[in-house]
Design a protein around this motif. Structure first.
Motif, PDB file in Angstrom:
ATOM      1  N   ILE A 200       0.816  -1.208   0.000  1.00 55.08           N
ATOM      2  CA  ILE A 200       0.000   0.000   0.000  1.00 55.08           C
ATOM      3  C   ILE A 200       0.855   1.265   0.000  1.00 55.08           C
ATOM      4  CG2 ILE A 200      -1.616   1.388   1.380  1.00 55.08           C
ATOM      5  CD1 ILE A 200      -2.974  -0.885  -0.074  1.00 55.08           C
ATOM      6  N   SER A 201       1.948   1.275   0.758  1.00 56.04           N
ATOM      7  CA  SER A 201       2.824   2.450   0.821  1.00 56.04           C
ATOM      8  C   SER A 201       4.270   2.033   0.586  1.00 56.04           C
ATOM      9  CB  SER A 201       2.697   3.147   2.179  1.00 56.04           C
ATOM     10  OG  SER A 201       3.550   4.278   2.237  1.00 56.04           O
ATOM     11  N   PRO A 202       4.706   1.994  -0.681  1.00 59.28           N
ATOM     12  CA  PRO A 202       6.065   1.546  -0.999  1.00 59.28           C
ATOM     13  C   PRO A 202       7.149   2.267  -0.203  1.00 59.28           C
ATOM     14  CG  PRO A 202       4.781   1.756  -3.002  1.00 59.28           C
ATOM     15  CD  PRO A 202       3.927   2.309  -1.902  1.00 59.28           C
ATOM     16  N   GLU A 203       6.996   3.571  -0.014  1.00 59.02           N
ATOM     17  CA  GLU A 203       8.005   4.343   0.715  1.00 59.02           C
ATOM     18  C   GLU A 203       8.175   3.818   2.140  1.00 59.02           C
ATOM     19  OE1 GLU A 203       8.159   8.739   2.734  1.00 59.02           O
ATOM     20  OE2 GLU A 203       7.493   8.620   0.644  1.00 59.02           O
ATOM     21  N   ASP A 204       7.052   3.529   2.807  1.00 55.84           N
ATOM     22  CA  ASP A 204       7.129   3.047   4.187  1.00 55.84           C
ATOM     23  C   ASP A 204       7.733   1.652   4.262  1.00 55.84           C
ATOM     24  OD1 ASP A 204       6.025   5.178   5.829  1.00 55.84           O
ATOM     25  OD2 ASP A 204       4.158   4.835   4.755  1.00 55.84           O
ATOM     26  N   TYR A 205       7.454   0.829   3.263  1.00 57.20           N
ATOM     27  CA  TYR A 205       8.047  -0.513   3.275  1.00 57.20           C
ATOM     28  C   TYR A 205       9.546  -0.459   3.023  1.00 57.20           C
ATOM     29  CZ  TYR A 205       3.443  -2.517   3.645  1.00 57.20           C
ATOM     30  OH  TYR A 205       2.195  -2.853   4.103  1.00 57.20           O
ATOM     31  N   GLY A 361       6.639  -1.696   8.307  1.00 60.72           N
ATOM     32  CA  GLY A 361       6.188  -0.775   7.261  1.00 60.72           C
ATOM     33  C   GLY A 361       4.683  -0.613   7.250  1.00 60.72           C
ATOM     34  N   THR A 362       3.969  -1.728   7.480  1.00 61.29           N
ATOM     35  CA  THR A 362       2.502  -1.662   7.523  1.00 61.29           C
ATOM     36  C   THR A 362       2.040  -0.775   8.668  1.00 61.29           C
ATOM     37  OG1 THR A 362       2.320  -3.886   6.579  1.00 61.29           O
ATOM     38  CG2 THR A 362       0.391  -3.015   7.715  1.00 61.29           C
ATOM     39  N   GLU A 363       2.630  -0.955   9.834  1.00 60.68           N
ATOM     40  CA  GLU A 363       2.261  -0.127  10.986  1.00 60.68           C
ATOM     41  C   GLU A 363       2.543   1.348  10.710  1.00 60.68           C
ATOM     42  OE1 GLU A 363       2.993  -3.379  14.573  1.00 60.68           O
ATOM     43  OE2 GLU A 363       4.632  -2.073  13.916  1.00 60.68           O
ATOM     44  N   ALA A 364       3.616   1.619   9.952  1.00 62.05           N
ATOM     45  CA  ALA A 364       3.979   3.008   9.648  1.00 62.05           C
ATOM     46  C   ALA A 364       2.917   3.692   8.793  1.00 62.05           C
ATOM     47  CB  ALA A 364       5.341   3.058   8.953  1.00 62.05           C
ATOM     48  N   TRP A 365       2.412   2.976   7.746  1.00 59.46           N
ATOM     49  CA  TRP A 365       1.417   3.648   6.897  1.00 59.46           C
ATOM     50  C   TRP A 365       0.042   3.701   7.570  1.00 59.46           C
ATOM     51  CZ3 TRP A 365      -3.046   1.350   5.411  1.00 59.46           C
ATOM     52  CH2 TRP A 365      -3.082  -0.011   5.122  1.00 59.46           C
ATOM     53  N   VAL A 366      -0.263   2.710   8.414  1.00 54.62           N
ATOM     54  CA  VAL A 366      -1.527   2.757   9.148  1.00 54.62           C
ATOM     55  C   VAL A 366      -1.572   4.007  10.035  1.00 54.62           C
ATOM     56  CG1 VAL A 366      -2.857   1.663  11.005  1.00 54.62           C
ATOM     57  CG2 VAL A 366      -2.024   0.295   9.081  1.00 54.62           C
ATOM     58  N   GLU A 367      -0.441   4.347  10.639  1.00 55.83           N
ATOM     59  CA  GLU A 367      -0.390   5.517  11.516  1.00 55.83           C
ATOM     60  C   GLU A 367      -0.523   6.831  10.754  1.00 55.83           C
ATOM     61  OE1 GLU A 367       3.110   5.194  13.907  1.00 55.83           O
ATOM     62  OE2 GLU A 367       2.435   3.333  14.897  1.00 55.83           O
ATOM     63  N   HIS A 404      -9.598  -3.510  11.265  1.00 53.67           N
ATOM     64  CA  HIS A 404      -9.165  -4.727  11.957  1.00 53.67           C
ATOM     65  C   HIS A 404      -7.732  -5.056  11.537  1.00 53.67           C
ATOM     66  CE1 HIS A 404     -13.548  -5.012  12.282  1.00 53.67           C
ATOM     67  NE2 HIS A 404     -13.557  -4.872  10.956  1.00 53.67           N
ATOM     68  N   PHE A 405      -6.914  -5.527  12.484  1.00 52.87           N
ATOM     69  CA  PHE A 405      -5.501  -5.823  12.192  1.00 52.87           C
ATOM     70  C   PHE A 405      -5.148  -7.173  12.815  1.00 52.87           C
ATOM     71  CE2 PHE A 405      -1.532  -3.396  10.970  1.00 52.87           C
ATOM     72  CZ  PHE A 405      -0.677  -4.477  11.029  1.00 52.87           C
ATOM     73  N   TYR A 406      -4.458  -8.005  12.039  1.00 54.30           N
ATOM     74  CA  TYR A 406      -3.959  -9.303  12.510  1.00 54.30           C
ATOM     75  C   TYR A 406      -2.442  -9.342  12.348  1.00 54.30           C
ATOM     76  CZ  TYR A 406      -8.717 -11.279  12.468  1.00 54.30           C
ATOM     77  OH  TYR A 406     -10.048 -11.546  12.705  1.00 54.30           O
ATOM     78  N   TRP A 407      -1.727  -9.621  13.443  1.00 56.90           N
ATOM     79  CA  TRP A 407      -0.294  -9.859  13.411  1.00 56.90           C
ATOM     80  C   TRP A 407      -0.106 -11.378  13.445  1.00 56.90           C
ATOM     81  CZ3 TRP A 407      -2.667  -5.878  15.831  1.00 56.90           C
ATOM     82  CH2 TRP A 407      -2.131  -4.591  15.725  1.00 56.90           C
TER      83      TRP A 407
END
Length: 439
Positions: A200-205, A361-367, A404-407
């Motif tokens: 979803i957010s290449p930069e954050d990944y 990276g996922t947590e970064a774009w979610v924030e 909803h988020f699953y780790w």
């Protein structure tokens, strides 16, 4: 339910509709458990789809049976092949029944998206899509052709599930589908969107790779210093919308990381990559599978019967990736925000061992979401996930309103393949399925 290749001998030919001057032709098994075919989403652009009807499907009006549309990544990887036979379909690559198939929880719809991927094809090279919006328009056309002709499907909520780059397709498609539904062009119930290890957010990944690899001792300070310099350059290009220029720098960054980590596997950091030159992000976000290619061009091709002689199934389509280079590094965070604001259920899941779409990276774009419920979501404690009789922690989850988020612990980029039990239970929860509780 065991679905045998021999059913192809008893296939029924059915004509779906005329679209854009082209004929949409499909086939199916005699018992109606499977249908597949081509939809001309544009003149001379044919998209292949394959639908499985679950043997556990119910007609209970108080418990609507779900349908899952699976979108593979790449861009240029085949959902009909990889997602179906490697991850969630009824059969594995040896054509043996898969106990953990998601068909026990929902009907499954696989597509080779965009046109030019897998069995899908174009008759003119100018017809390849160039961005996620063009891919979404084609997919919406396909959904209109399939759902508007089948009243039984219209009663089932559709869950769009994207893996890897498929998440970018998914959020864009969801918005296009909603518009078509509101305009009464598409007869469909949108159940939600599910983003599994998605780009979803290449930069954050890209920004997450170095710190993650340093924390797990695959990268040292010298390697991290070189990495940080290139990441800064990528961020600058993305900020100015120079997405293709960002890819050129990304090539250098990936090459450097492969050298400095001694070829860490981008899909599972516990492994070494024995084919590093062919699995980097800038070529594909799905791992190659030679045995799958033989299967798709052999037994499966024979079963389907309608694949043109000049169309050869490949795991990855270089022309599709080449034509989408200008959109590859473009973020789709705003689309997720828009879906949340519209009240659409958005589920995110991430494998702990993934590098390419790392949880960090996922947590970064979610924030970065502007959704009004974000602060409350972030403040909630997580709930542990177990699977089976043992109280062994398999992951964590939390929800607030429609986010909803699953780790998922112990899983890499392809969660259903690495942790089938957790993924099976998770999809049942997401879709509110009345299917079997266990497999």
């Amino acid at each position: 339910m065991v679905i045998h290749i021999e059913k192809a001998l008893f296939s029924l030919l059915f004509i779906l509709s005329y679209l854009y001057g082209g004929l949409a032709i499909g086939m199916g098994t005699q018992d109606g458990s499977e249908k597949w075919g081509y939809i001309p989403v544009r003149p001379k652009a044919q998209m292949f789809w394959w639908y499985y009807r679950s043997p556990f499907r119910t007609q209970d009006p108080n418990n609507l049976w779900p349908i899952i549309l699976w979108l593979q990544g790449g861009p240029g990887s085949s959902g009909v092949g990889f997602g179906n036979f490697k991850e969630i379909g009824p059969l594995d690559t040896f054509l043996n029944p898969r106990n953990s198939t998601w068909l026990k929880k929902a009907d499954l719809l696989f597509v080779d998206n965009p046109v030019g991927v897998g069995y899908s094809f174009v008759e003119d090279e100018t017809l390849y899509v160039r961005n996620d919006e063009e891919a979404a328009r084609d997919l919406t056309t396909l959904l209109i052709a399939i759902f508007n002709e089948d009243e039984s499907l219209q009663k089932s909520p559709l869950y769009i599930m994207g893996e890897s780059y498929g998440g970018k397709y998914g959020v864009t498609l969801a918005l296009y589908a909603l518009k078509a539904i509101q305009a009464k062009q598409l007869n469909l119930i949108l159940g939600g969107i599910v983003l599994g290890d998605t780009w979803i957010s290449p930069e954050d990944y890209v920004a997450s790779w170095g710190p993650l690899l340093k924390d797990i001792s695959r990268l040292d300070n010298n390697g991290l210093k070189k990495y940080n310099s290139l990441v800064d350059e990528i961020k600058e290009q993305v900020a100015y919308g120079r997405f293709e220029d960002a890819i050129h720098i990304l090539n250098s960054l990936e090459t450097g990381l492969q050298t400095d980590t001694n070829n860490v596997n981008f899909y599972n950091f516990l492994l070494d990559d024995d084919s590093a030159s062919s699995t980097t992000t800038t070529q594909s976000q799905e791992a190659p599978s030679g045995d799958l290619e033989s299967l798709m061009n052999g037994a499966i091709r024979s079963k389907l019967q309608i694949i043109p002689d000049n169309v050869k199934w490949k795991m990855q389509s270089p022309p599709v990736f080449k034509n989408m280079r200008g959109d590859f590094m473009r973020p789709r965070i705003n689309e997720v925000d828009e879906l949340l604001k519209k009240g659409v259920d958005v589920t995110i899941y991430n494998g702990q061992l993934d590098v390419i779409c790392a949880t960090k990276g996922t947590e970064a774009w979610v924030e970065k979401l502007k959704w009004e419920g974000l602060e409350a979501f972030l403040s909630i404690d997580r709930t542990p996930i177990y699977c089976g009789d043992e109280k062994v922690t398999k992951g964590f989850t939390k929800s607030y309103k429609n986010l909803h988020f699953y780790w998922i612990l112990g899983a890499g980029h392809m969660v259903p393949e690495d942790q089938p039990c957790v993924a099976f239970n998770m999809v049942g929860n997401i879709t509110n399925s009345s299917g079997p509780a266990t497999f």
